[in-house]
Design an enzyme around this catalytic site. Structure first.
Site, PDB file in Angstrom:
ATOM      1  N   CYS A  78      -6.904  -9.899   2.275  1.00  0.00           N
ATOM      2  CA  CYS A  78      -7.437 -10.276   3.108  1.00  0.00           C
ATOM      3  C   CYS A  78      -9.686 -10.373   2.509  1.00  0.00           C
ATOM      4  O   CYS A  78      -9.102 -11.908   1.938  1.00  0.00           O
ATOM      5  CB  CYS A  78      -7.985  -9.225   3.907  1.00  0.00           C
ATOM      6  SG  CYS A  78      -8.571 -10.060   5.298  1.00  0.00           S
ATOM      7  N   GLU A 188       0.100  -4.061   4.332  1.00  0.00           N
ATOM      8  CA  GLU A 188      -0.230  -2.274   3.913  1.00  0.00           C
ATOM      9  C   GLU A 188       0.734  -1.590   4.892  1.00  0.00           C
ATOM     10  O   GLU A 188       0.916  -0.943   5.071  1.00  0.00           O
ATOM     11  CB  GLU A 188      -1.265  -1.583   2.933  1.00  0.00           C
ATOM     12  CG  GLU A 188      -2.426  -1.642   3.900  1.00  0.00           C
ATOM     13  CD  GLU A 188      -2.750  -2.938   3.631  1.00  0.00           C
ATOM     14  OE1 GLU A 188      -4.173  -3.740   4.446  1.00  0.00           O
ATOM     15  OE2 GLU A 188      -2.594  -4.886   3.154  1.00  0.00           O
ATOM     16  N   LYS A 413      -1.613  13.958   2.383  1.00  0.00           N
ATOM     17  CA  LYS A 413      -0.430  14.889   2.550  1.00  0.00           C
ATOM     18  C   LYS A 413       0.943  15.368   2.688  1.00  0.00           C
ATOM     19  O   LYS A 413       1.153  15.919   1.931  1.00  0.00           O
ATOM     20  CB  LYS A 413      -0.948  14.755   4.906  1.00  0.00           C
ATOM     21  CG  LYS A 413      -1.043  15.890   5.240  1.00  0.00           C
ATOM     22  CD  LYS A 413      -1.394  17.218   4.915  1.00  0.00           C
ATOM     23  CE  LYS A 413      -1.542  18.455   5.761  1.00  0.00           C
ATOM     24  NZ  LYS A 413      -2.337  19.025   5.668  1.00  0.00           N
TER      25      LYS A 413
END
Length: 557
Positions: A78, A188, A413
């Site tokens: 981008c 992504e 996480k």
């Protein structure tokens, strides 16, 4: 190793996660990172992230264009692609039609056939032909996700168009000779159907990365680093019972053993059986232990009492009972921010008092994760930088004069959960849903009291039990009960009631930045409601929260 240059994209962490899911280590660096630092990190590839700026805006993010001359493959996403085009003399402009959301990506014929380029390598390497394409093995048309106002109007020399959409002719570009690639869309995000494959192609086909990032190698390296840094000194650490602090404590313990001193503060705002579950998680054998209540309140100072879990772990954990002190401080407090501040203030007081009883402690352990490091813009020194000076991290007083040890500061996480399993932590602890620091206090709308805590605690326990039995616990990001500050009329046993209302909150999310309310089965909701109303005194109504984030937040306060 891959370096991700941060141009301000909301998806930076997602790019990093996609790279690590391929078992390749990466780290995010700010746009101002020097060429010397990039060289010192010796990456196999560089990814330039997207961002909200226009390339022509004053003070728009930029990095030294010398990165394109390092001989390292670069992928611009981008804004990152637009920066690359602009750096080589191409033109970026605002088109008549902007493009946000789903788009159909069409790979150009030349790219689909996988252009072969002769690539000049260093003198001590042989020349070889390689197939360089982000789109290797991907069908010619597929769905992608666009989010841009500016577009590339014309390309610099040596670049070619490799993919287009209906609204964006130059949706992907390549300079195969110099291994420079650009994608106007976002590979992504999950909305780009083949995005994972595109990133994988960049990592392995173009950058020639090796799969070397896994939790076993991380654990071994981290344990060795902690041993070297701490030596025979002591580490103190607050243990909350959550997965982050538990995994961090276990990792530190494996490095230094009994020189780790954990402090668990029972603030009276915990879920049902929280302390007992923590003990069980760290040890199934609690024999030969010394156990005494360590009571803290306004009028009676705490006495040093320790419980040693004498299992194979043999961890030092001090359980501090400070329930009354917290409840006294929260009496008649209804403002959510004031609740948080009071809870934080009391926690610091209690933790500091307990920590002062541990002589010779030089280090403070914390379960800080990589997103915390990125979001706080903290200095980041790479894989070996697990120790740094303590600068009021976590709100603890600077006079404690401790060095900070954050063994999880490189991890997301999901990686922490994998590490916990690698270290042998039981699955119930590893897969625990996030629980807020202020505890049930911010799930009680209005004033906090022992009576209201009991109502919420019992309701929440029923909710979680049913969620687990339905096999949904791991699928949900969070699921919990909220006690509302209203009462309503009901009829139970032919008698009129005027009791409290419980709200059920259940959300799906990847990272808590956004969340969607979970579509729980109606039969499950009915069972939860029926059990709460029948088994919890003081409740006669249950409602279901169907608000996403945004506009709402996951927690109610």
């Amino acid at each position: 190793m891959i370096i991700i240059i941060d141009f301000g994209s909301q998806f930076n962490q997602l790019i990093a996660r996609r790279v690590r899911e391929n078992e390749v280590y990466c780290q995010i660096e700010p746009a101002g990172t020097s060429l010397d630092k990039i060289k010192s990190l010796n990456p196999e590839g560089i990814i330039l992230s997207g961002g909200p700026s226009s390339i022509y805006e004053e003070n728009s993010p930029a990095i030294d264009a010398g990165i394109f001359k390092l001989g390292i493959p670069v992928l611009g996403i981008c804004y990152g692609m637009q920066f690359m085009v602009n750096a080589f003399g191409g033109k970026i402009a605002r088109p008549k039609k902007r493009e946000y959301g789903f788009a159909t990506l069409t790979i150009k014929e030349a790219s689909a056939k996988f252009v072969e380029e002769s690539q000049a390598l260093s003198e001590n390497q042989e020349k070889s032909k390689s197939k360089l394409s982000i789109f290797n093995g991907i069908e010619q048309t597929s769905q992608c996700w666009m989010s841009h106002g500016d577009s590339t109007e014309f390309l610099p020399d040596n670049f070619s168009i490799t993919a287009s959409t209906d609204n964006t002719e130059i949706a992907a570009i390549a300079d195969n000779k110099n291994r420079l690639f650009g994608l106007q869309f976002h590979p992504e995000v999950e909305h780009t159907v083949n995005g994972y494959k595109m990133i994988s192609n960049f990592l392995f086909d173009i950058c020639k990365c090796k799969k070397s990032w896994n939790m076993e190698s991380f654990a071994n390296g981290a344990i060795a680093q902690i041993k070297e840094a701490v030596g025979d000194k002591k580490v103190i650490m607050g243990l909350s019972g959550g997965v982050d602090s538990s995994v961090a404590a276990l990792l530190i313990h494996k490095a230094i053993g009994k020189n780790l001193y954990c402090i668990f503060v029972d603030n009276g705002l915990l879920r049902k059986n929280e302390k007992e579950n923590l003990k069980k998680s760290f040890s199934d054998n609690l024999t030969n232990q010394t156990f005494t209540d360590n009571l803290v309140n306004q009028n009676h100072p705490a006495k040093p009492v320790k419980q040693r879990l004498t299992s194979n772990l043999d961890m030092n954990i001090t359980f501090v009972d400070a329930k009354q002190k917290f409840l006294d401080a929260l009496k008649d407090v209804t403002d959510p921010e004031k609740k948080r501040k009071e809870i934080g203030r009391i926690f610091i007081e209690v933790f500091e008092a307990e920590a002062a009883k541990i002589e010779g402690a030089d280090f403070l352990g914390q379960g800080t994760l990589y997103p915390d490091i990125i979001e706080s813009k903290s200095a980041f020194g790479g894989p070996t930088s697990v120790i740094k000076s303590h600068h009021n991290v976590g709100g603890l007083p600077e006079k404690m004069n401790l060095k900070l040890i954050e063994p999880l500061q490189l991890l997301f996480k999901d990686e922490v959960r994998k590490l916990g399993l690698e270290l042998g932590l039981n699955e119930d602890m590893v897969w625990r849903q996030p629980f807020p620091g202020p505890g049930l206090a911010i799930r009680i709308m209005g004033a906090v009291s022992e009576e209201r805590l009991q109502i919420l605690r019992e309701s929440d326990a029923i909710l979680l039990e049913e969620i687990r039995q339905a096999g949904l616990y791991r699928e949900l990001w969070q699921s919990f009960a909220v006690l509302l500050p209203v009462k309503s009329v009901g009829v139970m046993g032919d008698k009129r009631t005027y009791d409290s209302c419980i709200a059920i909150r259940a959300v799906n999310s990847k990272d808590a930045m956004t969340a969607d309310w979970a579509r729980l089965p109606h039969d499950l909701l009915a069972k939860i409601s029926n059990r709460i109303i029948n088994e919890v005194d003081g409740v006669n109504r249950v409602v279901f929260d169907i608000t996403s984030k945004p506009p709402g937040t996951i927690e109610w306060e």
